[in-house]
Write a protein that holds these residues in place. Sequence first.
Motif, PDB file in Angstrom:
ATOM      1  N   ALA A  67      26.912  38.000  22.362  1.00  0.00           N
ATOM      2  CA  ALA A  67      25.579  37.571  23.372  1.00  0.00           C
ATOM      3  C   ALA A  67      25.947  37.239  24.698  1.00  0.00           C
ATOM      4  CB  ALA A  67      24.853  36.435  22.410  1.00  0.00           C
ATOM      5  N   SER A  68      26.915  37.698  24.926  1.00  0.00           N
ATOM      6  CA  SER A  68      27.317  37.405  26.604  1.00  0.00           C
ATOM      7  C   SER A  68      26.435  38.509  27.482  1.00  0.00           C
ATOM      8  CB  SER A  68      28.690  37.579  26.846  1.00  0.00           C
ATOM      9  OG  SER A  68      29.192  38.981  26.862  1.00  0.00           O
ATOM     10  N   TYR A  69      26.319  37.932  28.500  1.00  0.00           N
ATOM     11  CA  TYR A  69      25.531  38.688  29.831  1.00  0.00           C
ATOM     12  C   TYR A  69      25.872  38.436  31.087  1.00  0.00           C
ATOM     13  CZ  TYR A  69      22.281  34.608  29.886  1.00  0.00           C
ATOM     14  OH  TYR A  69      21.911  33.343  29.965  1.00  0.00           O
ATOM     15  N   GLY A  70      25.619  39.197  32.025  1.00  0.00           N
ATOM     16  CA  GLY A  70      25.676  38.540  33.224  1.00  0.00           C
ATOM     17  C   GLY A  70      26.934  39.175  34.226  1.00  0.00           C
ATOM     18  N   TRP A  71      27.806  39.922  33.387  1.00  0.00           N
ATOM     19  CA  TRP A  71      29.051  40.213  33.829  1.00  0.00           C
ATOM     20  C   TRP A  71      29.162  41.624  34.582  1.00  0.00           C
ATOM     21  CZ3 TRP A  71      31.725  35.938  33.615  1.00  0.00           C
ATOM     22  CH2 TRP A  71      31.602  35.144  32.632  1.00  0.00           C
ATOM     23  N   ASP A  72      28.093  42.127  35.098  1.00  0.00           N
ATOM     24  CA  ASP A  72      28.121  43.309  36.013  1.00  0.00           C
ATOM     25  C   ASP A  72      29.122  43.228  37.228  1.00  0.00           C
ATOM     26  OD1 ASP A  72      26.154  44.182  34.337  1.00  0.00           O
ATOM     27  OD2 ASP A  72      24.427  43.336  35.339  1.00  0.00           O
ATOM     28  N   VAL A  73      29.361  41.941  37.632  1.00  0.00           N
ATOM     29  CA  VAL A  73      30.295  42.103  38.821  1.00  0.00           C
ATOM     30  C   VAL A  73      31.493  41.763  38.037  1.00  0.00           C
ATOM     31  CG1 VAL A  73      30.829  40.724  40.863  1.00  0.00           C
ATOM     32  CG2 VAL A  73      28.442  41.353  40.445  1.00  0.00           C
ATOM     33  N   PRO A  74      32.583  42.369  38.541  1.00  0.00           N
ATOM     34  CA  PRO A  74      33.862  41.885  38.112  1.00  0.00           C
ATOM     35  C   PRO A  74      34.444  40.734  38.063  1.00  0.00           C
ATOM     36  CG  PRO A  74      34.263  44.270  39.028  1.00  0.00           C
ATOM     37  CD  PRO A  74      32.716  43.686  39.193  1.00  0.00           C
ATOM     38  N   VAL A  75      35.082  40.319  37.664  1.00  0.00           N
ATOM     39  CA  VAL A  75      35.801  38.674  37.685  1.00  0.00           C
ATOM     40  C   VAL A  75      37.017  38.668  38.465  1.00  0.00           C
ATOM     41  CG1 VAL A  75      36.475  36.637  36.442  1.00  0.00           C
ATOM     42  CG2 VAL A  75      34.357  37.993  35.616  1.00  0.00           C
ATOM     43  N   ASN A  76      37.401  37.884  39.277  1.00  0.00           N
ATOM     44  CA  ASN A  76      38.756  37.755  39.763  1.00  0.00           C
ATOM     45  C   ASN A  76      39.858  36.778  39.066  1.00  0.00           C
ATOM     46  OD1 ASN A  76      37.675  38.621  42.551  1.00  0.00           O
ATOM     47  ND2 ASN A  76      36.275  37.176  42.309  1.00  0.00           N
ATOM     48  N   PHE A  77      41.003  37.439  39.085  1.00  0.00           N
ATOM     49  CA  PHE A  77      42.135  36.566  38.559  1.00  0.00           C
ATOM     50  C   PHE A  77      43.121  36.323  39.702  1.00  0.00           C
ATOM     51  CE2 PHE A  77      39.817  37.840  34.809  1.00  0.00           C
ATOM     52  CZ  PHE A  77      40.110  36.954  33.827  1.00  0.00           C
ATOM     53  N   ARG A  78      43.673  35.066  39.929  1.00  0.00           N
ATOM     54  CA  ARG A  78      44.381  35.041  40.954  1.00  0.00           C
ATOM     55  C   ARG A  78      45.650  33.948  40.615  1.00  0.00           C
ATOM     56  NH1 ARG A  78      41.179  32.193  45.479  1.00  0.00           N
ATOM     57  NH2 ARG A  78      41.683  30.446  44.427  1.00  0.00           N
ATOM     58  N   LEU A  79      46.753  34.306  41.030  1.00  0.00           N
ATOM     59  CA  LEU A  79      47.996  33.597  41.192  1.00  0.00           C
ATOM     60  C   LEU A  79      48.600  33.203  42.330  1.00  0.00           C
ATOM     61  CD1 LEU A  79      50.235  31.883  39.567  1.00  0.00           C
ATOM     62  CD2 LEU A  79      51.540  34.288  39.541  1.00  0.00           C
ATOM     63  N   THR A  80      48.566  31.862  42.624  1.00  0.00           N
ATOM     64  CA  THR A  80      48.905  31.386  44.100  1.00  0.00           C
ATOM     65  C   THR A  80      50.107  30.583  43.984  1.00  0.00           C
ATOM     66  OG1 THR A  80      46.524  30.880  44.569  1.00  0.00           O
ATOM     67  CG2 THR A  80      48.370  29.930  46.379  1.00  0.00           C
ATOM     68  N   LEU A  81      51.108  31.181  44.726  1.00  0.00           N
ATOM     69  CA  LEU A  81      52.637  30.744  44.436  1.00  0.00           C
ATOM     70  C   LEU A  81      52.690  29.292  45.504  1.00  0.00           C
ATOM     71  CD1 LEU A  81      54.487  33.846  44.274  1.00  0.00           C
ATOM     72  CD2 LEU A  81      53.797  32.444  42.583  1.00  0.00           C
ATOM     73  N   PRO A  82      53.897  28.783  45.352  1.00  0.00           N
ATOM     74  CA  PRO A  82      53.910  27.507  46.232  1.00  0.00           C
ATOM     75  C   PRO A  82      54.214  27.884  47.704  1.00  0.00           C
ATOM     76  CG  PRO A  82      55.303  27.188  44.125  1.00  0.00           C
ATOM     77  CD  PRO A  82      54.633  28.616  44.090  1.00  0.00           C
ATOM     78  N   ASN A  83      54.525  29.016  47.864  1.00  0.00           N
ATOM     79  CA  ASN A  83      54.754  29.419  49.311  1.00  0.00           C
ATOM     80  C   ASN A  83      53.607  30.052  49.818  1.00  0.00           C
ATOM     81  OD1 ASN A  83      54.562  31.943  48.177  1.00  0.00           O
ATOM     82  ND2 ASN A  83      56.612  32.665  48.706  1.00  0.00           N
ATOM     83  N   GLY A  84      52.299  29.861  49.340  1.00  0.00           N
ATOM     84  CA  GLY A  84      51.009  30.351  49.736  1.00  0.00           C
ATOM     85  C   GLY A  84      50.790  31.909  49.318  1.00  0.00           C
ATOM     86  N   ASN A  85      51.627  32.657  48.792  1.00  0.00           N
ATOM     87  CA  ASN A  85      51.500  33.903  48.548  1.00  0.00           C
ATOM     88  C   ASN A  85      50.536  33.921  47.425  1.00  0.00           C
ATOM     89  OD1 ASN A  85      53.181  35.111  50.512  1.00  0.00           O
ATOM     90  ND2 ASN A  85      54.836  35.399  49.416  1.00  0.00           N
ATOM     91  N   LYS A  86      49.609  35.009  47.269  1.00  0.00           N
ATOM     92  CA  LYS A  86      48.677  35.341  46.431  1.00  0.00           C
ATOM     93  C   LYS A  86      48.879  36.608  45.778  1.00  0.00           C
ATOM     94  CE  LYS A  86      45.403  32.049  48.442  1.00  0.00           C
ATOM     95  NZ  LYS A  86      44.118  31.824  49.042  1.00  0.00           N
ATOM     96  N   GLN A  87      48.535  36.611  44.210  1.00  0.00           N
ATOM     97  CA  GLN A  87      48.351  37.748  43.687  1.00  0.00           C
ATOM     98  C   GLN A  87      47.210  37.959  43.187  1.00  0.00           C
ATOM     99  OE1 GLN A  87      51.673  38.208  40.762  1.00  0.00           O
ATOM    100  NE2 GLN A  87      52.991  37.131  42.098  1.00  0.00           N
ATOM    101  N   GLU A  88      46.081  38.916  43.332  1.00  0.00           N
ATOM    102  CA  GLU A  88      45.005  38.857  42.853  1.00  0.00           C
ATOM    103  C   GLU A  88      44.620  40.337  42.536  1.00  0.00           C
ATOM    104  OE1 GLU A  88      41.816  36.802  45.590  1.00  0.00           O
ATOM    105  OE2 GLU A  88      43.450  37.175  46.804  1.00  0.00           O
TER     106      GLU A  88
END
Length: 276
Positions: free
Chosen positions: A196-217
């Motif tokens: 019964a889920s709804y409201g997912w028309d916009v993709p969801v972001n997944f992110r990993l931020t490393l200690p040095n500040g670099n990000k994977q998204e």
Amino acid sequence: MGTSWSNEEEKGSSSQQQQAHHQPVYHSDSEALVARTSQNPGLHTPLISKNNSHHHHVNEPNNKELAKRVQLKLPHNFEAIIKDINSDSPVDRSSSEKLYEQLHVGVFLNGRMKKYWVDKKGNNCFMVFADGLKITWAENPTHWYLHTTQTSDHGNITIAQLRNVAWLEVHGRLHTTHLTPGVTYQVAFLIMLEYASYGWDVPVNFRLTLPNGNKQEHKENFNEKPKGEWLRIPAGEFKVSSPENVGEIEFSLYEYDGGSWKKGLIVKSAIIEPKY
């Protein structure tokens, strides 16, 4: 709910050698433990017949065999990790077999907010359950329902069930000193989408931020995901080696730009384990 983040060459007499069988020895790397003879029958010195005492060296194990039988290499940063172990799952150190059997199954930390285990290669692995994650609006039952549920793999754990939010934001943290050096890890979220889920028309972001500040998204379209089953969605991966990556990693899932009200997401945990 939703908690903020939070081995010497042989010297000396035979009496010293005998004493070594009965006392724990800690090596310079602070991670090798010699188990007590009294705790592990397999460590007892073989019995020698009086009539054949001059042949006793035939029955005794050589140095390599003895070291293999008495030395236990503890997992990386083991003592620091288990300082927050849950009272209902104390570590059994009575023998190396029992200890490693327990660690392969896993032990709970921080009031069952986390689970720690060691894989077959001896690498540290972690799972951060929903109440160990920082979830925006989690304290409001109108938006999120955090509750305990029985699972076949982890027993009673807390999961988070999304009731209705426009601002979706989930974060978790873990310090890299708890992870095994030289190993490439993957961080992922374990989630489920209800029928019964709804409201997912916009993709969801997944992110990993490393200690040095670099990000994977990257983004995931939940409308294309199967419903009613647990999904493992990667947030990123990294290798525990470079000095600049010593510190906390942060792993996130979020969506708040679309503005749509969303429902039907169940967050079980984030998992940090070697990439196989």
